[in-house]
Write a protein that holds these residues in place. Structure first.
Motif, PDB file in Angstrom:
ATOM      1  N   ARG A  72       0.834  -1.214   0.000  1.00  0.00           N
ATOM      2  CA  ARG A  72       0.000   0.000   0.000  1.00  0.00           C
ATOM      3  C   ARG A  72       0.861   1.254   0.000  1.00  0.00           C
ATOM      4  O   ARG A  72       0.570   2.234  -0.679  1.00  0.00           O
ATOM      5  CB  ARG A  72      -0.940  -0.008   1.209  1.00  0.00           C
ATOM      6  N   LEU A 120       2.211   1.713  -3.490  1.00  0.00           N
ATOM      7  CA  LEU A 120       1.187   2.245  -4.394  1.00  0.00           C
ATOM      8  C   LEU A 120       1.024   3.749  -4.182  1.00  0.00           C
ATOM      9  O   LEU A 120       0.913   4.516  -5.135  1.00  0.00           O
ATOM     10  CB  LEU A 120      -0.160   1.550  -4.150  1.00  0.00           C
ATOM     11  N   ARG A 121       1.001   4.165  -2.926  1.00  0.00           N
ATOM     12  CA  ARG A 121       0.877   5.597  -2.622  1.00  0.00           C
ATOM     13  C   ARG A 121       2.014   6.399  -3.229  1.00  0.00           C
ATOM     14  O   ARG A 121       1.841   7.536  -3.653  1.00  0.00           O
ATOM     15  CB  ARG A 121       0.914   5.825  -1.108  1.00  0.00           C
ATOM     16  N   ALA A 122       3.200   5.800  -3.228  1.00  0.00           N
ATOM     17  CA  ALA A 122       4.374   6.499  -3.763  1.00  0.00           C
ATOM     18  C   ALA A 122       4.372   6.491  -5.290  1.00  0.00           C
ATOM     19  O   ALA A 122       5.235   7.119  -5.901  1.00  0.00           O
ATOM     20  CB  ALA A 122       5.650   5.860  -3.240  1.00  0.00           C
ATOM     21  N   GLY A 123       3.427   5.778  -5.881  1.00  0.00           N
ATOM     22  CA  GLY A 123       3.302   5.808  -7.332  1.00  0.00           C
ATOM     23  C   GLY A 123       3.886   4.605  -8.042  1.00  0.00           C
ATOM     24  O   GLY A 123       3.867   4.548  -9.267  1.00  0.00           O
ATOM     25  N   THR A 169      -7.768  -0.427  -6.602  1.00  0.00           N
ATOM     26  CA  THR A 169      -6.304  -0.483  -6.669  1.00  0.00           C
ATOM     27  C   THR A 169      -5.782  -1.326  -7.832  1.00  0.00           C
ATOM     28  O   THR A 169      -4.634  -1.191  -8.224  1.00  0.00           O
ATOM     29  CB  THR A 169      -5.710  -1.125  -5.397  1.00  0.00           C
ATOM     30  N   ARG A 178      -5.674  -1.676 -10.952  1.00  0.00           N
ATOM     31  CA  ARG A 178      -5.005  -1.268 -12.188  1.00  0.00           C
ATOM     32  C   ARG A 178      -3.528  -1.025 -12.001  1.00  0.00           C
ATOM     33  O   ARG A 178      -2.785  -0.980 -12.968  1.00  0.00           O
ATOM     34  CB  ARG A 178      -5.690  -0.028 -12.781  1.00  0.00           C
ATOM     35  N   ARG A 179      -3.076  -0.832 -10.759  1.00  0.00           N
ATOM     36  CA  ARG A 179      -1.656  -0.608 -10.496  1.00  0.00           C
ATOM     37  C   ARG A 179      -0.964  -1.877 -10.013  1.00  0.00           C
ATOM     38  O   ARG A 179       0.118  -1.799  -9.422  1.00  0.00           O
ATOM     39  CB  ARG A 179      -1.495   0.505  -9.449  1.00  0.00           C
ATOM     40  N   ASN A 227      -5.130  10.551  -3.841  1.00  0.00           N
ATOM     41  CA  ASN A 227      -4.112   9.719  -4.478  1.00  0.00           C
ATOM     42  C   ASN A 227      -4.787   8.793  -5.491  1.00  0.00           C
ATOM     43  O   ASN A 227      -5.297   7.728  -5.148  1.00  0.00           O
ATOM     44  CB  ASN A 227      -3.343   8.927  -3.421  1.00  0.00           C
ATOM     45  N   LEU A 260      -3.572   7.000  -7.685  1.00  0.00           N
ATOM     46  CA  LEU A 260      -2.888   5.733  -7.949  1.00  0.00           C
ATOM     47  C   LEU A 260      -3.215   4.683  -6.896  1.00  0.00           C
ATOM     48  O   LEU A 260      -3.585   3.561  -7.221  1.00  0.00           O
ATOM     49  CB  LEU A 260      -1.378   5.953  -8.048  1.00  0.00           C
ATOM     50  N   SER A 261      -3.077   5.053  -5.619  1.00  0.00           N
ATOM     51  CA  SER A 261      -3.395   4.065  -4.582  1.00  0.00           C
ATOM     52  C   SER A 261      -4.898   3.965  -4.356  1.00  0.00           C
ATOM     53  O   SER A 261      -5.358   3.038  -3.697  1.00  0.00           O
ATOM     54  CB  SER A 261      -2.691   4.418  -3.277  1.00  0.00           C
ATOM     55  N   GLU A 270      -6.831   6.162  -2.720  1.00  0.00           N
ATOM     56  CA  GLU A 270      -7.206   6.615  -1.373  1.00  0.00           C
ATOM     57  C   GLU A 270      -7.146   8.144  -1.320  1.00  0.00           C
ATOM     58  O   GLU A 270      -6.474   8.772  -2.123  1.00  0.00           O
ATOM     59  CB  GLU A 270      -6.188   6.169  -0.326  1.00  0.00           C
ATOM     60  N   ARG A 295     -11.444   2.998 -15.739  1.00  0.00           N
ATOM     61  CA  ARG A 295     -10.108   3.258 -16.289  1.00  0.00           C
ATOM     62  C   ARG A 295     -10.112   3.495 -17.778  1.00  0.00           C
ATOM     63  O   ARG A 295      -9.138   4.002 -18.326  1.00  0.00           O
ATOM     64  CB  ARG A 295      -9.163   2.104 -15.935  1.00  0.00           C
ATOM     65  N   LEU A 311     -13.259   9.969  -5.898  1.00  0.00           N
ATOM     66  CA  LEU A 311     -11.952   9.530  -6.371  1.00  0.00           C
ATOM     67  C   LEU A 311     -12.024   9.074  -7.837  1.00  0.00           C
ATOM     68  O   LEU A 311     -11.139   9.372  -8.644  1.00  0.00           O
ATOM     69  CB  LEU A 311     -11.419   8.385  -5.503  1.00  0.00           C
ATOM     70  N   ILE A 312     -13.087   8.392  -8.176  1.00  0.00           N
ATOM     71  CA  ILE A 312     -13.252   7.952  -9.565  1.00  0.00           C
ATOM     72  C   ILE A 312     -13.535   9.152 -10.463  1.00  0.00           C
ATOM     73  O   ILE A 312     -12.972   9.278 -11.551  1.00  0.00           O
ATOM     74  CB  ILE A 312     -14.364   6.887  -9.660  1.00  0.00           C
ATOM     75  N   ARG A 315     -10.328  10.736 -11.106  1.00  0.00           N
ATOM     76  CA  ARG A 315      -9.513   9.943 -12.045  1.00  0.00           C
ATOM     77  C   ARG A 315      -9.909  10.211 -13.499  1.00  0.00           C
ATOM     78  O   ARG A 315      -9.055  10.272 -14.386  1.00  0.00           O
ATOM     79  CB  ARG A 315      -9.695   8.447 -11.777  1.00  0.00           C
ATOM     80  N   LEU A 370      -5.842  11.038 -14.032  1.00  0.00           N
ATOM     81  CA  LEU A 370      -5.042   9.851 -14.348  1.00  0.00           C
ATOM     82  C   LEU A 370      -5.422   9.235 -15.694  1.00  0.00           C
ATOM     83  O   LEU A 370      -4.551   8.840 -16.479  1.00  0.00           O
ATOM     84  CB  LEU A 370      -5.211   8.815 -13.229  1.00  0.00           C
ATOM     85  N   ASN A 371      -6.735   9.149 -15.937  1.00  0.00           N
ATOM     86  CA  ASN A 371      -7.160   8.423 -17.132  1.00  0.00           C
ATOM     87  C   ASN A 371      -6.734   9.108 -18.424  1.00  0.00           C
ATOM     88  O   ASN A 371      -6.156   8.455 -19.294  1.00  0.00           O
ATOM     89  CB  ASN A 371      -8.668   8.152 -17.081  1.00  0.00           C
ATOM     90  N   GLU A 387      -3.020   8.636 -18.805  1.00  0.00           N
ATOM     91  CA  GLU A 387      -2.642   7.317 -19.320  1.00  0.00           C
ATOM     92  C   GLU A 387      -2.986   7.177 -20.795  1.00  0.00           C
ATOM     93  O   GLU A 387      -2.216   6.624 -21.571  1.00  0.00           O
ATOM     94  CB  GLU A 387      -3.294   6.206 -18.487  1.00  0.00           C
ATOM     95  N   VAL A 425       2.261  12.112  -6.966  1.00  0.00           N
ATOM     96  CA  VAL A 425       3.239  11.153  -6.424  1.00  0.00           C
ATOM     97  C   VAL A 425       4.637  11.653  -6.770  1.00  0.00           C
ATOM     98  O   VAL A 425       4.794  12.465  -7.686  1.00  0.00           O
ATOM     99  CB  VAL A 425       3.027   9.729  -7.002  1.00  0.00           C
TER     100      VAL A 425
END
Lengths: 575, 575
Positions: A229, A232-235, A260, A262-263, B30, B32-33, B35, B262, B297-298, B301, B305-306, B309, B320
């Motif tokens: 975890r 993941l937080r750190a990327g 989570t 996807r990572r 975050n 990525l994680s 959260e 995603r 969060l979604i 994203r 993020l999406n 990517e 991050v």
């Protein structure tokens, strides 16, 4: 994609021309839309042209409702750990549904340098498996060992033009990254714009931030859910690993959620041939994940779409138009047992066997230079002790983990020499430099291997692959070591002056030139012999091979001596 | 990344050197994680060096528990639709938290070709917004119109070396792709290996498979959840759009789940300045998504993020270590209202205003050639009719959609001429070629615009941007058209011989050289005037601008006449 003809693919997709192959009545595991839906899959040449109904084809297979998932991708594997070269490794994993692997040939690179990597590329080229290479970043792993080769940034850039080289493999020198050592950063710069994979066991806090800030994008060394975890937080993308000697999957599954996943990717890292043939590869990990309650679609994503995205493979990882027809067909979603495997639209395996099942060694003779240079005269495992009552540092092996504990024990002293004490599971260990560089012998003690008598020896010892021996007495150790030297590398079990079992590995001292099934059989003989002598790990050879790897905490032994991994320095045997 | 100094970033991450900026007490979204967690964010130069606690810095901002999300990314926007050039557009969207946009400058490309694209790149270069360009794939959109320029594959490849050019923008000629036309496939080949975006409204079944098989990777034209689901199945990434005239977000939100998200991104496509300033951009879409029940969060994203990517931006899209410090700070997760916006670690906007709020036109004089070439003598909107009782094809405008219905109505005939009949909301529409090529005038009728009297005219008409006029009588139409010609392009409302309101757009007939706030004010005047005459769409100019776009079904009008989009051919006005 080679072999793809876009106008024809479009004509097949439209339904204007017949497909080459039509898989009818599939349950398509659609990792992109996140559904499992009925579809016919029309294939043109190497690619999926259309999904839907109403397609015609030259050849049709009625799947009768079977599932079709994308071919599995192993995100990180050292093929050498299967003890066979890539084309033979393919015979083991393709029938399981693994169609793509990203391999780090750093075992052979530590023995033979760039020539070793090119051997792996050449061997893989003829194989029914899509093998991609990440350039080994840490050859040698550190300067606290003697390896057969050294690869600096200037050497690695020669690999950038190889079409099968993706990026930079696990940067194990995490202290070098975090502390900004110029030679390590030069390797990152050389691979700027490529995928750079990581390896940072136990790294946390500020130093983890630094490692992630360097541009390294993954880690496969997590052993706890909390560690995963934080990474993941750190990327970092976290690879869940189920190696023969590092079974981390179950401990990490609590991290897997629909938010989570996807990572997260699956990787095998190091699996020996017995585990591959009897348990499986990525398919086994998908089965375990499903059995532990992970949504099958997510479990399959971990082994298909996610590694494809991590490695920027845009031509695979999902069963949709335009991607490679790398497919796994299976009947039971929970069992996830490959029944048919397609690679680029060709059926390559059925019911666990390759369609063309000739062992690859028959068609491709493999010759590599001799790599085991050990002078029997110099094989002396004596440890002189100052006196009674002395304490020694001891490697504490942990079952199914690459980590060791750093223990201290009172030494058993006989005639002024520190000797093994099997009664306390205190065995002697030796690491003999075998590349013909300096003839170093590192000596120490290990707890947790369990031999009551005899010895085991191997030229597989991560990552320098020196000759490593563990035994209950020096005579057995010498017999085992010489048995291995005789076959140009390999593994052996001995008791006194008798060799009880052996597995020759003449290819760089790492791989056999025999079919994988035969290697598996030899390995069973080897393991049975070792277990009969009391060896406690499932695979004492795999366990031993990592006891010499000084990049994973806490205490390790190399040809240069005992290494305190946290302090990253050689420490004396006697406390 | 420019400005990044890795050894120093590592030193800051380790805590050995003070950060340039420390955002303390953040709630870090975050992505990525998956959260939202407490963290301090240490920034070194343009990048995030560390997340955690215990960092020192030259400058510290205590966020007192405020949320920090990645800067928003607009996955697809035609900046020209904001009616201001990129640097001025930046003043509108950066304070909202939008820090990166991927723009398709195909509006100006249709007027001025590569010179227009280079103008946009030049203008963006000085702006506080990271602007990336996708090369316009369809200039002109089709051969059923007259545009000011034509870009073939050979022209587009000139853009490949521009550092700000990412890939190929929406390939609207979906019939050309599906049917494998050589000129369209040549454009795909030219951008092989780059991101190629799509546009395939309503495409389904085999033809959708073909479109996806071509390597095109996205679509932003979905209007129903079922359409989006089928496109996800085919492997396309679906951009959810909320344009001024195509408000598809709410209809598509049912597709958004933790399993599908995603493959989904947010985009604005075309938003006029009033909507940007009064409602927002991607931030507005995130707010709507959250209000409609999507996990915040979604929702975030989808806008960070999406798209990162999708476009292979590995340096942004998440907060991050190692990524750009493009950040949005806000207090209320549901409200998602940007309070502070950081770009590469610099505070660039606060409380809805740029820190440096000088309108960009003051520092950068913009000159472009005259682009409106219309001879007033030839402005004749007469439609001769054969006799009474004749039926005409009519464009049926649909509120907030780019799609039109194809209607037929009995024509109102006066003195042997077909004329507008405002009582039945049957208005006359004209498309006047304005690039100085042929002087074509296409004539037809439209339902759904609602003018009881007067006319509206504009040189913004997707994608050819000819002069389009809709009116209740020919005199008003001529007055409105001439008002627009006078200012070198723009928009106007007229009644009889009086011009009631106008918005000059001298930059290619598409954009103003005034500050966006002033353009917004002018636009209010324009809309008020049009609504006072009975115009029913929220923005009748935006609605009108798409009635001339012959790549979106069903019936459209260009300078060459009425286009049946499904049949992809010119059809006669009289049935």
């Amino acid at each position: 994609m080679s072999g793809m003809n876009l106008p024809r693919t479009l004509a097949v997709a439209r339904g204007d021309e017949p497909a080459d192959l039509l898989l009818r009545n599939a349950r398509l595991v659609n990792v992109l839309s996140g559904e499992i839906h009925r579809a016919d899959i029309a294939i043109a040449g190497p690619v999926i042209a259309g999904i839907g109904t109403g397609y015609r084809a030259r050849r049709t297979i009625d799947l009768e409702g079977r599932y079709v998932a994308p071919g599995l991708i192993d995100a990180h594997v050292h093929i050498e750990s299967s003890l066979v070269p890539p084309a033979e490794f393919a015979r083991a994993v393709v029938p399981l549904g693994v169609t793509t692997v990203v391999t780090d040939p750093h075992e052979i690179a530590n023995v033979l340098g760039l020539d070793g990597i090119r051997f792996m590329l050449r061997d893989a080229a003829g194989s029914p498996l899509d093998v991609w290479v990440n350039a080994p970043s840490c050859v040698p792993a550190t300067d606290l060992e003697t390896s057969g080769a050294r690869l600096e940034a200037a050497d690695l850039v020669q690999l950038l033009h190889e079409p099968r080289v993706l990026g930079l493999a696990e940067v194990m020198n995490f202290p070098g990254i975090v502390d900004g050592h110029a030679d390590v950063l030069a390797k990152l710069r050389a691979f700027h714009g490529r995928v750079i994979d990581g390896h940072c066991p136990g790294l946390t806090g500020h130093r983890l931030s630094a490692y992630a800030a360097s541009g390294i994008s993954s880690d496969h060394e997590c052993v706890t859910a909390d560690e995963a975890r934080e990474k993941l937080r750190a990327g970092l993308t976290v690879f869940l690993r189920e190696a023969s000697n590092a079974r981390n999957l179950r401990a990490l599954l609590p991290v897997v959620t629909s938010i989570t996943e996807r990572r997260l990717c699956l990787c095998t890292d190091d699996r020996h041939p017995v585990d591959l043939l009897e348990e499986g590869s990525i398919d086994h990990m998908v089965r375990v994940a499903i059995a532990e309650g992970i949504d099958p679609l997510i479990a399959i994503r971990l082994g298909t779409l996610n590694p494809a995205e991590h490695y920027r493979f845009r031509d695979r990882g999902a069963v949709v138009p335009g991607r490679r027809a790398d497919l796994v067909v299976f009947s039971d979603l929970a069992a996830f047992q490959a029944e048919q495997v397609f690679l680029c639209g060709e059926l390559v395996a059925r019911d666990g066997r390759m369609i063309d099942d000739r062992p690859h060694h028959e068609s491709l003779p493999r010759t590599l230079p001799r790599t085991v240079h050990v002078d029997p005269e110099r094989l002396d495992f004596t440890i002189r002790a100052a006196g009674a009552g002395e304490r020694v540092r001891v490697l504490g092996a942990i079952p199914d983990q690459l980590l060791t504990e750093s223990l201290t024990r009172k030494a058993r002293i006989v005639d002024g020499r520190a000797v093994a004490d099997p009664g306390r599971d205190l065995l002697k260990m030796a690491v003999v430099e075998r590349h013909g560089r300096n003839g170093n012998i590192g000596l120490g003690f290990v707890h947790g291997i369990g031999l009551r008598e005899g010895a085991i020896a191997s030229t597989v010892a991560h990552d320098h692959h020196n000759l490593v021996v563990i035994g209950a007495d020096d005579v057995s150790m010498r017999t085992a070591a010489l048995a291995v030297v005789e076959t140009g590398g390999g593994q052996a079990v001995a008791a006194g002056e008798r060799v009880l079992a052996r597995l020759p590995l003449p290819l760089a001292g790492l791989m056999s030139d025999r079919p994988v099934e035969e290697v598996c059989h030899q390995m069973h003989g080897l393991l049975d012999a070792a277990h009969a002598l009391g060896a406690s790990p499932r695979d004492p050879f795999m366990a031993m091979s990592f006891l010499a790897l000084e990049v994973i905490p806490s205490l390790k032994l190399t040809d240069r001596g005992l290494v305190d991994v946290e302090r990253f320095e050689i420490v004396p045997l006697f406390v």
